[in-house]
Design a protein around this motif. Structure first.
Motif, mmCIF file in Angstrom:
data_model
loop_
_atom_site.group_PDB
_atom_site.id
_atom_site.type_symbol
_atom_site.label_atom_id
_atom_site.label_comp_id
_atom_site.label_asym_id
_atom_site.label_seq_id
_atom_site.Cartn_x
_atom_site.Cartn_y
_atom_site.Cartn_z
ATOM 1 N N HIS A 103 -1.228 -26.873 -38.497
ATOM 2 C CA HIS A 103 -2.416 -26.063 -38.720
ATOM 3 C C HIS A 103 -3.005 -25.607 -37.392
ATOM 4 N N GLY A 104 -3.974 -24.689 -37.472
ATOM 5 C CA GLY A 104 -4.619 -24.167 -36.280
ATOM 6 C C GLY A 104 -3.770 -23.190 -35.508
ATOM 7 N N LEU A 105 -2.821 -22.541 -36.182
ATOM 8 C CA LEU A 105 -1.936 -21.575 -35.520
ATOM 9 C C LEU A 105 -2.541 -20.179 -35.649
ATOM 10 N N PRO A 106 -2.605 -19.397 -34.558
ATOM 11 C CA PRO A 106 -3.234 -18.072 -34.623
ATOM 12 C C PRO A 106 -2.496 -17.070 -35.517
ATOM 13 N N GLY A 107 -1.165 -16.999 -35.403
ATOM 14 C CA GLY A 107 -0.450 -15.971 -36.159
ATOM 15 C C GLY A 107 0.990 -16.317 -36.452
ATOM 16 N N LYS A 119 13.691 -30.451 -36.534
ATOM 17 C CA LYS A 119 12.700 -29.572 -35.933
ATOM 18 C C LYS A 119 12.425 -28.331 -36.794
ATOM 19 N N ILE A 120 11.156 -27.883 -36.766
ATOM 20 C CA ILE A 120 10.742 -26.581 -37.296
ATOM 21 C C ILE A 120 10.533 -25.650 -36.098
ATOM 22 N N TYR A 121 11.067 -24.442 -36.169
ATOM 23 C CA TYR A 121 10.794 -23.402 -35.178
ATOM 24 C C TYR A 121 10.013 -22.286 -35.850
ATOM 25 N N TRP A 122 9.075 -21.676 -35.136
ATOM 26 C CA TRP A 122 8.365 -20.519 -35.691
ATOM 27 C C TRP A 122 7.950 -19.566 -34.577
ATOM 28 N N THR A 123 7.754 -18.300 -34.968
ATOM 29 C CA THR A 123 7.229 -17.287 -34.057
ATOM 30 C C THR A 123 5.737 -17.136 -34.296
ATOM 31 N N GLN A 131 7.418 -21.468 -30.972
ATOM 32 C CA GLN A 131 7.083 -22.877 -30.861
ATOM 33 C C GLN A 131 7.969 -23.701 -31.791
ATOM 34 N N ARG A 132 7.930 -24.997 -31.593
ATOM 35 C CA ARG A 132 8.631 -25.894 -32.511
ATOM 36 C C ARG A 132 7.853 -27.196 -32.630
ATOM 37 N N SER A 133 8.152 -27.926 -33.707
ATOM 38 C CA SER A 133 7.550 -29.248 -33.916
ATOM 39 C C SER A 133 8.543 -30.094 -34.685
ATOM 40 N N ASN A 139 4.188 -33.225 -32.629
ATOM 41 C CA ASN A 139 4.849 -32.896 -31.372
ATOM 42 C C ASN A 139 5.137 -31.389 -31.238
ATOM 43 N N ILE A 140 4.086 -30.588 -31.258
ATOM 44 C CA ILE A 140 4.230 -29.130 -31.100
ATOM 45 C C ILE A 140 4.559 -28.797 -29.649
#
Length: 205
Positions: A103-107, A119-123, A131-133, A139-140
């Motif tokens: 949570h708390g991700l801008p976009g 791991k999760i990766y996202w743009t 980023q990834r966590s 662990n972002i």
């Protein structure tokens, strides 16, 4: 429910809705897709259907605000998606929705899973980075920064590469899974968004 073109010629309409993102599982014979609330007069949701578009089933409705791209963990029995300010997940049947996995991700936009590494990766098109966590959202890490407007995301585990589209620079780019060795693969496109990889059969995805 009528079908929506998936960009294949001749056109075959599968699902008629405002699709933001979709993915499929050959092992389960299902398409998973999101229906965004961009028009302001519809309920945003996550759905699934058979590969031929039949048997459309509603999986997740609000409090999901505006589901976008989707990723699947078939072995773990989970569907993940990016949403407004967060990454969420649920069981493949839509139960047990975790509304604030990250949570708390801008976009947040594109999403991909590296299940071998957990791991999760996202743009993120607001912070202009990838980023990834961990799969539980802990662990972002920043992987690639200083991008234009990254959108779609895909991973090739065999090659150890992440691929993404950038709608501001009109490119398809890639890097190692840790973000090193960034490369331009395709330039001069017009607003590239989604991306998928054709990985040879018999190998790990």
């Amino acid at each position: 429910m009528k079908m929506k073109a998936l960009g294949i010629l001749p056109t075959l309409i599968l699902v008629s809705t405002l699709i933001s993102g979709f993915t499929f599982s050959a092992s389960t014979g299902k398409i998973y897709f999101s229906d965004s609330n961009n028009s302001g007069n519809a309920v945003a949701k996550v759905l699934r259907a058979n590969l031929d578009g039949s048997n459309v089933k509603l999986l997740v409705t609000p409090p999901s605000l505006n589901p976008r791209y989707i990723a699947l963990d078939i072995a773990g029995g989970k569907v993940y998606w990016t949403d407004i300010g967060s990454i969420r997940r649920a069981n493949l049947d839509g139960s047990n929705v975790e509304n604030s996995l990250v949570h708390g991700l801008p976009g947040p936009s594109g999403i991909a899973l590296n299940l071998m590494a957990g791991k999760i990766y996202w743009t993120d098109g607001v912070t202009n980075k990838i980023q990834r966590s961990n799969l539980d959202g802990s662990n972002i890490e920043d992987i690639v920064t200083g991008l234009g407007d990254p959108r779609g995301l895909a991973i090739n585990i065999n090659a150890g590469k992440i691929y993404w589209t950038d709608t501001l620079t009109d490119k398809i780019q890639r890097a190692n899974l840790d973000g090193s060795e960034l490369e331009d693969l395709v330039s001069g496109q017009s607003f590239p968004q989604g991306i998928a990889l054709d990985v040879p059969r018999g190998r790990m995805y």
